[in-house]
Design an enzyme around this catalytic site. Structure first.
Site, PDB file in Angstrom:
ATOM      1  N   TRP A 166       0.799  -1.229   0.000  1.00 26.28           N
ATOM      2  CA  TRP A 166       0.000   0.000   0.000  1.00 26.28           C
ATOM      3  C   TRP A 166       0.826   1.271   0.000  1.00 26.28           C
ATOM      4  O   TRP A 166       0.278   2.353  -0.093  1.00 26.28           O
ATOM      5  CB  TRP A 166      -0.923   0.008   1.226  1.00 26.28           C
ATOM      6  CG  TRP A 166      -0.239  -0.387   2.515  1.00 26.28           C
ATOM      7  CD1 TRP A 166      -0.304  -1.607   3.125  1.00 26.28           C
ATOM      8  CD2 TRP A 166       0.622   0.414   3.334  1.00 26.28           C
ATOM      9  NE1 TRP A 166       0.463  -1.624   4.271  1.00 26.28           N
ATOM     10  CE2 TRP A 166       1.046  -0.385   4.418  1.00 26.28           C
ATOM     11  CE3 TRP A 166       1.088   1.735   3.258  1.00 26.28           C
ATOM     12  CZ2 TRP A 166       1.905   0.076   5.418  1.00 26.28           C
ATOM     13  CZ3 TRP A 166       1.946   2.197   4.247  1.00 26.28           C
ATOM     14  CH2 TRP A 166       2.349   1.383   5.309  1.00 26.28           C
ATOM     15  N   LYS A 190      -2.857  -8.358  -7.611  1.00 28.01           N
ATOM     16  CA  LYS A 190      -3.637  -8.045  -6.404  1.00 28.01           C
ATOM     17  C   LYS A 190      -3.048  -6.818  -5.725  1.00 28.01           C
ATOM     18  O   LYS A 190      -1.961  -6.852  -5.155  1.00 28.01           O
ATOM     19  CB  LYS A 190      -3.626  -9.190  -5.393  1.00 28.01           C
ATOM     20  CG  LYS A 190      -4.638  -8.900  -4.271  1.00 28.01           C
ATOM     21  CD  LYS A 190      -4.442  -9.706  -3.012  1.00 28.01           C
ATOM     22  CE  LYS A 190      -3.613  -9.048  -1.947  1.00 28.01           C
ATOM     23  NZ  LYS A 190      -4.145  -7.789  -1.395  1.00 28.01           N
ATOM     24  N   SER A 244       6.160  -7.381   3.016  1.00 26.74           N
ATOM     25  CA  SER A 244       6.965  -7.688   4.204  1.00 26.74           C
ATOM     26  C   SER A 244       7.753  -8.988   4.021  1.00 26.74           C
ATOM     27  O   SER A 244       7.365  -9.875   3.246  1.00 26.74           O
ATOM     28  CB  SER A 244       6.042  -7.816   5.411  1.00 26.74           C
ATOM     29  OG  SER A 244       5.101  -8.844   5.166  1.00 26.74           O
ATOM     30  N   TYR A 254       4.268 -21.108  -0.736  1.00 28.09           N
ATOM     31  CA  TYR A 254       3.181 -21.325  -1.703  1.00 28.09           C
ATOM     32  C   TYR A 254       3.739 -21.994  -2.966  1.00 28.09           C
ATOM     33  O   TYR A 254       3.132 -22.913  -3.512  1.00 28.09           O
ATOM     34  CB  TYR A 254       2.538 -20.004  -2.129  1.00 28.09           C
ATOM     35  CG  TYR A 254       1.803 -19.220  -1.068  1.00 28.09           C
ATOM     36  CD1 TYR A 254       1.161 -19.839   0.000  1.00 28.09           C
ATOM     37  CD2 TYR A 254       1.728 -17.834  -1.150  1.00 28.09           C
ATOM     38  CE1 TYR A 254       0.479 -19.090   0.957  1.00 28.09           C
ATOM     39  CE2 TYR A 254       1.048 -17.074  -0.207  1.00 28.09           C
ATOM     40  CZ  TYR A 254       0.426 -17.710   0.850  1.00 28.09           C
ATOM     41  OH  TYR A 254      -0.253 -16.965   1.779  1.00 28.09           O
ATOM     42  N   GLU A 266      10.622  -8.615  -3.240  1.00 25.03           N
ATOM     43  CA  GLU A 266      11.185  -7.329  -2.799  1.00 25.03           C
ATOM     44  C   GLU A 266      10.599  -7.076  -1.423  1.00 25.03           C
ATOM     45  O   GLU A 266       9.402  -6.821  -1.307  1.00 25.03           O
ATOM     46  CB  GLU A 266      10.771  -6.197  -3.749  1.00 25.03           C
ATOM     47  CG  GLU A 266      11.101  -6.412  -5.204  1.00 25.03           C
ATOM     48  CD  GLU A 266      12.583  -6.371  -5.482  1.00 25.03           C
ATOM     49  OE1 GLU A 266      13.344  -5.834  -4.647  1.00 25.03           O
ATOM     50  OE2 GLU A 266      12.980  -6.893  -6.541  1.00 25.03           O
ATOM     51  N   CYS A 301      10.215   1.144   2.181  1.00 28.23           N
ATOM     52  CA  CYS A 301      11.080  -0.008   2.471  1.00 28.23           C
ATOM     53  C   CYS A 301      12.548   0.382   2.576  1.00 28.23           C
ATOM     54  O   CYS A 301      13.298  -0.248   3.297  1.00 28.23           O
ATOM     55  CB  CYS A 301      10.896  -1.069   1.400  1.00 28.23           C
ATOM     56  SG  CYS A 301      11.170  -0.422  -0.245  1.00 28.23           S
ATOM     57  N   GLU A 397      12.111  -3.237  11.473  1.00 25.51           N
ATOM     58  CA  GLU A 397      11.550  -2.285  10.512  1.00 25.51           C
ATOM     59  C   GLU A 397      10.285  -1.688  11.123  1.00 25.51           C
ATOM     60  O   GLU A 397       9.351  -2.401  11.463  1.00 25.51           O
ATOM     61  CB  GLU A 397      11.200  -3.001   9.207  1.00 25.51           C
ATOM     62  CG  GLU A 397      10.644  -2.038   8.180  1.00 25.51           C
ATOM     63  CD  GLU A 397      10.291  -2.705   6.860  1.00 25.51           C
ATOM     64  OE1 GLU A 397       9.654  -3.769   6.882  1.00 25.51           O
ATOM     65  OE2 GLU A 397      10.639  -2.153   5.807  1.00 25.51           O
TER      66      GLU A 397
HETATM   67  P1  NAP Z   1       2.450  -7.079   3.533  1.00 23.39           P
HETATM   68  O1  NAP Z   1       1.585  -7.231   4.696  1.00 23.39           O
HETATM   69  O2  NAP Z   1       3.490  -8.089   3.280  1.00 23.39           O
HETATM   70  O3  NAP Z   1       1.474  -6.947   2.293  1.00 23.39           O
HETATM   71  C1  NAP Z   1       1.901  -6.847   0.958  1.00 23.39           C
HETATM   72  C2  NAP Z   1       0.895  -7.509   0.058  1.00 23.39           C
HETATM   73  O4  NAP Z   1       0.837  -8.905   0.370  1.00 23.39           O
HETATM   74  C3  NAP Z   1      -0.530  -6.988   0.223  1.00 23.39           C
HETATM   75  O5  NAP Z   1      -1.168  -6.997  -1.023  1.00 23.39           O
HETATM   76  C4  NAP Z   1      -1.120  -8.006   1.158  1.00 23.39           C
HETATM   77  O6  NAP Z   1      -2.518  -8.107   1.132  1.00 23.39           O
HETATM   78  C5  NAP Z   1      -0.492  -9.280   0.659  1.00 23.39           C
HETATM   79  N1  NAP Z   1      -0.526 -10.341   1.660  1.00 23.39           N
HETATM   80  C6  NAP Z   1      -0.628 -10.223   3.011  1.00 23.39           C
HETATM   81  N2  NAP Z   1      -0.688 -11.435   3.585  1.00 23.39           N
HETATM   82  C7  NAP Z   1      -0.637 -12.347   2.586  1.00 23.39           C
HETATM   83  C8  NAP Z   1      -0.694 -13.762   2.546  1.00 23.39           C
HETATM   84  N3  NAP Z   1      -0.813 -14.486   3.664  1.00 23.39           N
HETATM   85  N4  NAP Z   1      -0.618 -14.361   1.345  1.00 23.39           N
HETATM   86  C9  NAP Z   1      -0.511 -13.639   0.209  1.00 23.39           C
HETATM   87  N5  NAP Z   1      -0.479 -12.301   0.180  1.00 23.39           N
HETATM   88  C10 NAP Z   1      -0.532 -11.654   1.354  1.00 23.39           C
HETATM   89  O7  NAP Z   1       3.223  -5.713   3.544  1.00 23.39           O
HETATM   90  P2  NAP Z   1       2.646  -4.273   3.780  1.00 23.39           P
HETATM   91  O8  NAP Z   1       2.468  -4.059   5.229  1.00 23.39           O
HETATM   92  O9  NAP Z   1       1.478  -4.011   2.907  1.00 23.39           O
HETATM   93  O10 NAP Z   1       3.837  -3.389   3.197  1.00 23.39           O
HETATM   94  C11 NAP Z   1       4.927  -3.075   3.950  1.00 23.39           C
HETATM   95  C12 NAP Z   1       6.115  -3.961   3.644  1.00 23.39           C
HETATM   96  O11 NAP Z   1       6.451  -3.918   2.270  1.00 23.39           O
HETATM   97  C13 NAP Z   1       7.321  -3.496   4.385  1.00 23.39           C
HETATM   98  O12 NAP Z   1       7.992  -4.576   4.961  1.00 23.39           O
HETATM   99  C14 NAP Z   1       8.165  -2.868   3.301  1.00 23.39           C
HETATM  100  O13 NAP Z   1       9.517  -2.812   3.601  1.00 23.39           O
HETATM  101  C15 NAP Z   1       7.840  -3.700   2.125  1.00 23.39           C
HETATM  102  N6  NAP Z   1       8.137  -2.995   0.873  1.00 23.39           N
HETATM  103  C16 NAP Z   1       9.215  -3.424   0.145  1.00 23.39           C
HETATM  104  C17 NAP Z   1       9.549  -2.792  -1.038  1.00 23.39           C
HETATM  105  C18 NAP Z   1      10.733  -3.248  -1.849  1.00 23.39           C
HETATM  106  O14 NAP Z   1      10.785  -2.937  -3.031  1.00 23.39           O
HETATM  107  N7  NAP Z   1      11.666  -3.987  -1.300  1.00 23.39           N
HETATM  108  C19 NAP Z   1       8.758  -1.738  -1.495  1.00 23.39           C
HETATM  109  C20 NAP Z   1       7.674  -1.339  -0.743  1.00 23.39           C
HETATM  110  C21 NAP Z   1       7.372  -2.002   0.446  1.00 23.39           C
HETATM  111  P3  NAP Z   1      -3.370  -7.231   2.176  1.00 23.39           P
HETATM  112  O15 NAP Z   1      -3.332  -5.862   1.612  1.00 23.39           O
HETATM  113  O16 NAP Z   1      -4.715  -7.790   2.200  1.00 23.39           O
HETATM  114  O17 NAP Z   1      -2.683  -7.321   3.500  1.00 23.39           O
END
Ligand code: NAP
Ligand code: MG
Length: 494
Positions: A166, A190, A244, A254, A266, A301, A397
């Site tokens: 997000w 998604k 994350s 999966y 990422e 991130c 983090e």
């Molecule tokens: P997240 O909880 O991992 O969610 C990311 C995506 O994965 C969302 O679409 C989420 O759906 C989905 N998701 C959650 N649980 C899942 C599951 N059990 N199975 C499959 N998909 C699932 O992360 P976030 O809190 O949205 O974003 C923050 C994280 O992203 C931070 O750790 C940040 O560092 C990382 N990030 C990394 C980068 C990079 O390029 N390295 C860039 C941006 C962000 P829902 O929306 O329904 O939860």
């Protein structure tokens, strides 16, 4: 043309966001009619009810993506054709930049200034850049003796899944969609549950540009529903995930539990900002320090939240960083004068505030920032001094506006602390000595090291993480294409 606060508010009033899924070229509800709401975190206002896609819907999207992939109208089209269509996508996004930016700002609580840059400039640039690569990506011929001709060719991997977070909703979606489609894949995307609206709007623009039905599908939903269904799908060939580290692990599981699809990851970070003792503490460095931590409210991130400062410079550095950070305006994200918008949700704000309390409990000194009185989920940017490497705020983090300043006695100590983390996404180093800069850049186990400035690079340079910040995959640059291509050797005996 720059717009005023009132003009952005006027655009917001004209929007009627669509929350439907986009499957096989048509907007639709989820199979079972289930919906969830997406809100504006800065106001709590409900923006739209959104189709809650589950495995049935993902199945429909994957079936459409596979059908069109097999038909070849996109996957085997002339590369010049894919280029032309993706260039039209870029043009349409530019044309609708203000509308898309306002939509993004409302759905995320991000500032309109950032949204305009990301959605109005970066996103179309991604489409344009990968469009241009569509007819410039070559295979190779291996050296052989006269008895063979060995061709190393690339083919689109097939159906690509993408699951995105997000914090930069449309940018993250574009990072995946543009290279996937440029090489001929079809995609099932998604968006995050909190921020589905811009990706849904993008799908309409892609259709208008001439992307065939089934090539782009958007399945809004939750992680444990649509996200998991993508991860476990037996007919998705490759999945690119940004989010994350915890959920990244799930995508590897999966894949293991299904068809061993390719997995690009990422993930999270805890990136250091290192100032060596020969650096000049000038306006430029202070600007980079403040922006590296507080850009996007720290929900980034690669945020440089561990600022490791040579001990003799630390007082001057901390004083000047705090002066700069005090000038950040919190407030209505649609006001072009706002620098920091809302946290994404109430729960997220609570989590960040818990980290701030843990920093205080563990003996770090909160110099400024913390809770905000504004309605919505705002947090005043927080700066801690006297942070030690073992503290929770130094190790985990936080994904919010919490900067920790740590004094270091030497470059080697800075390096040791910087490396003492499970993450390896990004690092910044400030020094006037080129030998020290090169030594640090080579020694830091991170996907990106920026020297004398905070930067993630740009579309032309690969982005991704070492260690638990990612897999060997990269987004951006020509490297991103590898996530969406198979390599085939054709060995011809002659
Ligand atoms: P997240 O909880 O991992 O969610 C990311 C995506 O994965 C969302 O679409 C989420 O759906 C989905 N998701 C959650 N649980 C899942 C599951 N059990 N199975 C499959 N998909 C699932 O992360 P976030 O809190 O949205 O974003 C923050 C994280 O992203 C931070 O750790 C940040 O560092 C990382 N990030 C990394 C980068 C990079 O390029 N390295 C860039 C941006 C962000 P829902 O929306 O329904 O939860
Ligand atoms: Mg929202």
């Amino acid at each position: 043309m720059t717009h005023s606060h009132a003009e952005f508010q006027a655009i917001a009033k004209t929007l009627t966001p669509n929350g439907q899924a986009f499957i096989d070229g048509a907007f639709c509800d989820a199979d079972d009619g289930d919906k969830f709401e997406t809100t504006n975190p800065a106001t709590g206002q409900v923006l739209a009810s959104v189709a809650h896609c589950k495995s049935n819907d993902v199945d429909r999207a994957v079936a459409a993506a596979r059908r069109v992939f097999n038909e070849g109208t996109w996957s085997r089209a002339e590369p010049e054709h894919r280029k032309e269509v993706l260039l039209k996508v870029a043009g349409l996004v530019r044309q609708h930049a203000h509308e898309l930016a306002v939509l993004e700002s409302l759905d995320t609580g991000k500032t309109i200034t950032d949204c305009l840059h990301e959605v109005g400039t970066e996103v179309p640039n991604f489409f344009q850049w990968y469009a241009e690569l569509a007819d410039k990506t070559f295979g190779k011929i291996a050296p052989t003796g006269p008895s063979a001709l060995a061709l190393v060719t690339h083919e689109p991997a097939g159906v690509a899944g993408a699951v995105v977070p997000w914090n930069f909703p449309l940018v993250m979606a574009a990072w995946k969609i543009a290279p996937a489609l440029a090489v001929g894949c079809s995609a099932v995307v998604k968006p995050a549950e909190q921020t589905p609206l811009s990706a849904i709007r993008l799908a309409a623009l892609m259709q208008e540009a001439g992307v065939p039905d089934g090539v782009i599908n958007i399945v809004p939903g939750f992680g444990h529903t649509a996200g998991q269904a993508i991860g476990l799908h037996n007919d998705i060939d490759t999945v690119s995930f940004t989010g994350s580290t915890e959920v990244g692990r799930m995508f590897l599981r999966y894949a293991g539990d299904s068809n061993l699809k390719g997995v690009g990851l990422e993930l999270g970070g805890k990136s250091p900002f290192i100032v060596l003792d020969d650096a000049a503490i000038n306006d430029d460095l202070i600007e980079h320090a403040a922006m590296s931590a507080f850009w996007n409210g720290g929900q980034n991130c690669s945020a440089n939240m561990r600022q490791l400062i040579a001990a003799p410079l630390v007082e001057e550095f901390a004083t000047r960083v705090c002066e700069r950070v005090k000038a950040f305006q919190l407030g209505d994200p649609l006001d072009p004068n706002t620098d920091i918008g809302s946290m994404i949700t109430s729960d997220h704000k609570t989590m960040v505030m818990d980290y701030i309390r843990s920093g205080q409990d563990q003996g770090a000194q909160l110099v400024m920032g913390g809770d905000s009185d504004l309605p919505g989920y705002f947090i005043e940017p927080a700066v801690f001094q006297n942070v030690t490497p073992d503290m929770k705020i130094a190790r985990e983090e936080i994904f919010g506006p919490v900067l920790g300043i740590m004094p270091v006695q030497s470059a080697e100590e800075a390096l040791a602390i910087a490396c003492d983390t499970e993450y390896g996404l990004h690092a910044s180093v400030f020094t006037r000595d080129i030998d020290r800069a090169i030594h640090m850049a080579r020694s830091l186990p991170c996907g990106t090291v920026s020297v004398n400035g905070f930067s993630e690079g740009d579309i032309k340079t690969p982005f991704g993480g070492y260690k638990q910040s990612g897999s060997l995959s990269r987004d951006n640059g020509t490297e991103a294409l590898a996530q969406y291509m198979q390599t085939k050797t054709i060995w011809i005996s002659t």
